[in-house]
Structures are given as C-alpha cells and as structure tokens.
Design an enzyme around this catalytic site. Structure first.
Site, PDB file in Angstrom:
ATOM      1  N   VAL A   1       0.947  -1.254  -0.027  1.00  0.00           N
ATOM      2  CA  VAL A   1      -0.012   0.033   0.036  1.00  0.00           C
ATOM      3  C   VAL A   1       1.039   1.108  -0.171  1.00  0.00           C
ATOM      4  O   VAL A   1       1.920   1.252   0.709  1.00  0.00           O
ATOM      5  CB  VAL A   1      -1.026   0.091   1.327  1.00  0.00           C
ATOM      6  CG1 VAL A   1      -1.988   1.166   1.045  1.00  0.00           C
ATOM      7  CG2 VAL A   1      -1.515  -1.342   1.436  1.00  0.00           C
ATOM      8  N   GLU A   2       0.524   2.203  -0.665  1.00  0.00           N
ATOM      9  CA  GLU A   2       1.247   3.503  -0.801  1.00  0.00           C
ATOM     10  C   GLU A   2       1.508   4.181   0.622  1.00  0.00           C
ATOM     11  O   GLU A   2       2.708   4.650   0.827  1.00  0.00           O
ATOM     12  CB  GLU A   2       0.687   4.440  -1.728  1.00  0.00           C
ATOM     13  CG  GLU A   2       0.321   4.158  -3.234  1.00  0.00           C
ATOM     14  CD  GLU A   2      -1.249   3.510  -3.349  1.00  0.00           C
ATOM     15  OE1 GLU A   2      -1.649   4.373  -4.170  1.00  0.00           O
ATOM     16  OE2 GLU A   2      -1.482   2.759  -2.449  1.00  0.00           O
TER      17      GLU A   2
END
Length: 521
Positions: free
Chosen positions: A335-336
């Site tokens: 996930v970013e």
C-alpha cells in the site's frame, strides 16, 4: 512538560498567511480535534485567514463535518497543494469555483518534497509525471485559472527529460502521534501507519516554523529511542486528546499495528467486518458479476512471488478472484502508505493492513516503487483513449486528483487497468460460460482523447512497460501503434458489442483469443 498546552492555546499559534502541512492518510493519522479548534477560532474571530495547505493524501472523508472540512471555510484558505481532492468537499468546491488556488501533484512527489524541504533543498528531480497532466506542457498540475505559480519545470539532463518539483516552505505542521514522552518525543504505536512524520515536521523547522502534535497520552518515562518518530527537539506544542480514533470507523484495531497477528481465516473475517462498518458509515460500493469477471481475468496476470499494488475499486477484488481461478497466492501486497505484506484494509480504513510485514515511512515506499520494486499494479480507469492514455483525475468540473496513480503506472513493470467497458447502469449476465450484455452503460469509458492524462501511454512505451486494459467483454494491450484488441469474451459480438460501441477503430490482433471461460462461470 512545558510544551503541553490546550487546544485553544495551540490554535493561536497559527497566524494569517501561514503555510500549514499535515501528515494524514485518508482518515488515518489526522489531528482532528486540533483542526476543529482552529476552525472555531476562525468562525469566532476571522483568523487565521489566507492559509495555504500542503499535504499528500486527501485530508477528508466525503463528509463536511469531519477532518479538514473544519479548516476549509471561505476566506480561511488561499491555496491547496495535494494529490487527492475528491474527498474534501469544501476545498474541492472552492477550487472548482476558482475561489482559491489548487495544484495537483502525485502522492509520492509530495512525500519526497517534504524530505527535500527538511534538508533545505530547492526541490526534487524525477521522471515521474512526464507526459501527464502534471507535466508543464499539459498544465503543470494547476487546477484552475487562479493557480498561476510554476511549481513544476521541465528540464533536460544529459539529453533526457525530467521534471523539477519546487519544494514547499511551510511554517506550521499539524501532526498526530500516540504518546509524548517526558522530553516531548513522539511515538506512534497505536497508529496504523506513519506516513511521513519526521520529514513533515522537519520541513517546518527548517523554515523556522512551529510543529504542533496531537497525542492520545503523556508518559513520565523516556520512550524507546527506536520507536520515536518525531524528536521532541523539533516539537513546539503538544495537545492531548484521549479519544483519538485510529480511523473514522475504528477506534483501535490491534491487527493493524501488529500488536496481534491473526490466522489467515481470522484476518479475512476481520476485513469483512471492516466492510460492514464502511456500509454503516455510508461507504457501500456496488459490485456485480461484471466486476467479478474483470477481477478474475486480471488475477490471471499474477505471477509467483510478485510484489503487487492494488488500487481502489475493482482491483481490490483481484486477490480473492485469484483464489477462485486457482492462480498463485504467493504474492506480496503493498500500500502506498508504507505497508508491505499482509492484507490491505478497505474503505475508510484504506492504507492500513492486517498482518503487515513491513511498515515504513511513505517516502521510503515511493523510493521502493520509483526504483522498480513493484512487479504489478492493478488500477482502475475512468477514460481510455486510442493511444493508451488513461484519465482518473478529472471529470468535467469534478476534481479527483492523481493520488499515487501516476507513480504506480510509471514505475511498475506491468500495469493492469481494470474497468467496465461503459459506466452508469452497465449490466450483464452469464449463462453456459458466456457473457451477455443486458443493459449498456450511459457513460463511455473509451474516447478519442482523454480529458486529462493521469497515465501516459507514450511514457509507458518509452520505458518498455507492459500495459493491458481489462474489461468484462474484452482485453486490450498497449502497442506502438495504439491499443490492440487481443481477447474477446465468449458470447460477445466483435462488431455489435465492441467495435460499434467504440469512438475509434482499434488495432485487432491477428491472434484474437477468447477470454478464459472460467471467468464467466
């Protein structure tokens, strides 16, 4: 600890014309109680006014009574620079009406700009954003006529094009942590992610500004130095708020912080509960058989040991669809926000993950992405044109923002766009492993030219990236001559269901195949 003060006292530290930076990610890590107090001060006194905001992920949740909405009154805000605008209702409206300046930048660029500003550097140089709406040749990220400052420049080094992004000079940081120790050092043990706490704070101190941190509790002991995320020496004010929620819908989930680790089946049950909480909060996402078909076909792109990023929407369905299709489940999801491994959460808890293996600052995650660490990204698409450009960031007067999309689609080894052929009422059914479209959508996804370039087909070709576009009825692949039709769903008419519905004539593969019939069971 003489840095501890009331919310009211802390709110008075913000002056007219300040540039304020935040460290939140969606509904996570946001100092909402402090934000409420600053908003109250403005309503009562008319100050602080003419503020500029600089942040990465959108600091809103589609609710005018929450988060940054408290500090988004007309006259209070002069300028906003961010990656994601759609969840911030008041700011979005003011940008659309040309009442304030608005600039859109990729999420990872903003993380890296905090780091540059922390070291008093003028900015960063990168290829991320070239050929997109962030490129000065395509608007430079400016969102309206009021936004005239040149924040992005096109430069050339050794015959190659790059973008130079100008670093901010913020004067106030509004941050959140869990605990402030006896010396004002901040730890984040109950936060589901870190985002960029130190560089956000240090970007302000490097500019002679003030750092305000909202925490849940105070400690009379010194913190474990390995757990300190914001050193007390750069903290100016600490506000205690004992009722901090980890996200808008979860008070505290210990599986996000690795306080507990769950067996896989229990992790899935927990994430299903999160989906229910999102529905209760009004964030239900409509799913139908066509979305399942797209996710199943997309899952066939998974490879053993792949490092993967999933976008919001249909891409979230890909791992579960992969299990149905019997493809490999030996993948690492990321996930970013800074998570590697585990199971990403969803909705208003997006950014967190259950059983994560690595949690580091967001800037490091984008170093990992930009440096080629990502094998596959599955992302959505709002518009696709004949040369493979994709728009997800703007729809007429509706400003959405690029978020982390531009990084993902310009750095992953393979990009898989997952989206319905048309939008707004598209329906279909499957019988005998064949697809039949029963109602076409009102909105065309394919167009001659996208309204705004969030992902550039030209850039992808220049770096030799593999790009495919998956819909429920067909699959396209990016080629030097444009997008090429490579697969068609069983039961679908090439002429009636595809070619007559497109505003352009695509290339058609000499080896046009049927999509795997398992997708339609």
């Amino acid at each position: 600890m003489n840095k501890v003060m009331s919310k009211n006292e802390a709110a008075k530290l913000i002056n007219n014309g300040d540039e304020v930076v935040f460290n939140g990610f969606g509904s996570m890590c946001f100092p909402e109680e402090l934000c409420i107090e600053v908003g109250k001060r403005f309503e009562e006194t008319g100050e602080p006014r003419e503020l500029s905001y600089f942040f990465g992920a959108g600091q809103g949740v589609w609710d005018e009574t929450r988060m940054i909405e408290h500090m988004s009154h007309e006259g209070m805000v002069k300028r906003v620079i961010g990656s994601h605008f759609i969840p911030m209702i008041k700011i979005n409206k003011q940008v659309c009406e040309n009442k304030i300046e608005g600039y859109n930048m990729p999420l990872g660029i903003i993380s890296h700009l905090f780091r540059a500003a922390a070291g008093k550097k003028p900015g960063i140089i990168t290829k991320i954003g070239l050929k997109t709406c962030i490129d000065p040749r395509n608007g430079g990220g400016a969102l309206n006529e009021s936004s005239k400052e040149e924040l992005v420049k096109l430069i050339e080094i050794d015959g190659e094009e790059y973008l130079f992004y100008k670093a901010p000079k913020p004067t106030v940081a509004m941050l959140r942590g869990t605990t402030a120790d006896v010396n004002g050092n901040i730890t984040m043990e109950k936060e589901a992610m870190y985002v960029d706490p130190f560089t956000t704070a240090m970007s302000v101190k490097a500019n002679g500004g003030k750092v305000i941190v909202q925490v849940e509790r105070l400690s009379s002991e010194k913190a474990d130095p390995r757990k300190v995320k914001i050193p007390g020496v750069i903290v100016d004010a600490i506000v205690v708020e004992s009722e901090q929620y980890q996200s808008m819908i979860e008070k505290y989930n210990p599986a996000y912080t690795s306080e507990i680790r769950l067996p896989d089946d229990e992790a899935m049950k927990l994430l299903n509960k999160v989906k229910e909480l999102n529905i209760q909060a009004g964030r239900k996402r409509y799913r139908n058989i066509l979305h399942t078909i797209i996710a199943r076909r997309a899952s066939m792109e998974l490879t053993d040991g792949a490092v993967v990023n999933l976008g919001i929407g249909i891409p979230e369905l890909v791992p579960e669809a992969g299990k149905e299709m019997g493809v490999t489940d030996n993948i690492k999801l990321t996930v970013e926000s800074g998570v590697i491994g585990g199971y990403p959460s969803n909705g208003l808890s997006f950014g967190a993950a259950v059983n994560g293996e690595v949690l580091h600052d967001e800037a490091y995650q984008f170093d990992f992405y930009d440096g080629g660490g990502l094998d596959l990204t599955f992302v959505g698409a709002m518009q696709v044109d004949k040369i493979g450009n994709v728009n997800v960031s703007r729809a007429g007067s509706k400003i959405i923002g690029v978020g982390g999309f531009t990084h993902l689609t310009q750095s992953a080894k393979k990009v898989v766009f997952c989206f319905p052929f048309s939008g707004g009422g598209l329906r279909g059914e499957c019988n005998d492993n064949e697809l039949k479209i029963t109602n076409e959508g009102k909105y065309k996804k394919f167009c001659e030219n996208v309204e705004e370039i969030s992902s550039s087909g030209e850039f992808s070709l220049s770096i030799g990236q593999e790009v495919i576009y998956i819909t429920e009825r067909c699959v396209f692949q990016l080629t030097e001559e444009g997008i090429m039709l490579t697969e068609i769903a069983p039961g679908i008419s090439l002429e009636e269901d595809i070619l007559k519905k497109l505003p352009f004539t695509p290339l058609i593969s000499d080896n046009l195949k049927l999509m795997d019939e398992r997708c339609f069971r």
